[in-house]
Design an enzyme around this catalytic site. Structure first.
Site, PDB file in Angstrom:
ATOM      1  N   ASP A 227     -25.041 -32.276  -6.757  1.00 30.29           N
ATOM      2  CA  ASP A 227     -23.995 -31.601  -5.982  1.00 30.29           C
ATOM      3  C   ASP A 227     -23.490 -30.255  -6.524  1.00 30.29           C
ATOM      4  O   ASP A 227     -22.275 -30.013  -6.537  1.00 30.29           O
ATOM      5  CB  ASP A 227     -22.786 -32.542  -5.809  1.00 30.29           C
TER       6      ASP A 227
ATOM      7  N   LYS B 103     -26.044 -36.560   1.069  1.00 29.77           N
ATOM      8  CA  LYS B 103     -25.384 -37.850   0.907  1.00 29.77           C
ATOM      9  C   LYS B 103     -23.907 -37.720   1.287  1.00 29.77           C
ATOM     10  O   LYS B 103     -23.367 -36.618   1.325  1.00 29.77           O
ATOM     11  CB  LYS B 103     -25.536 -38.379  -0.523  1.00 29.77           C
TER      12      LYS B 103
ATOM     13  N   CYS C  95     -18.689 -37.589  -8.853  1.00 34.23           N
ATOM     14  CA  CYS C  95     -20.082 -37.885  -8.477  1.00 34.23           C
ATOM     15  C   CYS C  95     -20.991 -38.132  -9.678  1.00 34.23           C
ATOM     16  O   CYS C  95     -21.829 -39.032  -9.641  1.00 34.23           O
ATOM     17  CB  CYS C  95     -20.641 -36.787  -7.578  1.00 34.23           C
TER      18      CYS C  95
END
Length: 185
Positions: free
Chosen positions: A18, A81, A114
């Site tokens: 990310d 995602k 994350c």
């Protein structure tokens, strides 16, 4: 006796979590610059040494795409995602499983969300996880620090990209070393 923490290019993969253009402006400038430098080095070393590289994007419609300076190095497009943990995403879990690799070297953001949740889930799934402290970031240094502590608490090895790269190289007198060493300068 401690755990075996030796990286092996036959069993390791790299995961870029990310690092997205609408999320990066919230990161401390110096931390982000270090993340980009060492994530680029980790991806470059992985490509040179034959390691698979996977990348993810958390809700790209809202958070944007992977930074161009990392995206240009990726061997395949990032997997999208919506779950914070890559490990909880069935598409990602299948992609990682299909590599056959059991060691995962993680770079990315945010460390306390994350990266941590991915680490926790991958460790629970039986992967040996190495989190690169010099290639992860959060909006605050406290969040980054706590995220790294949590990663260690759930069983990850907290390392640096430079440590991981030289561990994968094993020795200096090789053509790979001459190609990869400049990536960390």
């Amino acid at each position: 006796m401690g755990r075996k923490v030796k990286l092996d290019r036959a069993t390791a993969a790299v995961l870029v979590v990310d690092v997205q253009d609408r999320l990066t402006p919230a990161m401390p400038e110096e931390t982000l610059a270090r993340l980009v430098k060492y994530a680029r080095a980790m991806i470059g070393a992985a490509k040179e040494l034959g390691l698979p590289v996977l990348a993810t994007e958390q809700y790209p419609k809202g958070l944007g795409r992977t930074l161009p300076e990392l995206r240009e190095l990726l061997p395949s497009p990032p997997l999208e995602k919506t779950r914070f943990s890559c490990g909880a995403d069935p598409g990602f879990a299948a992609a990682l499983e299909s590599t056959g690799r059991r060691q995962v070297i993680i770079v990315g953001m945010e460390t306390h969300v994350c990266v941590f949740q991915t680490t926790r889930d991958l460790v629970a799934m039986g992967y040996e996880v190495h989190v690169c402290a010099d290639a992860v970031s959060s909006r605050t240094e406290e969040h980054r620090r706590v995220g790294l502590e949590l990663c260690r608490e759930v069983g990850a090895i907290v390392t640096t990209a430079e440590t991981a790269i030289f561990d994968l190289l094993h020795e200096a007198a090789t053509p790979e070393f001459r190609k990869v060493a400049p990536l960390v300068k």
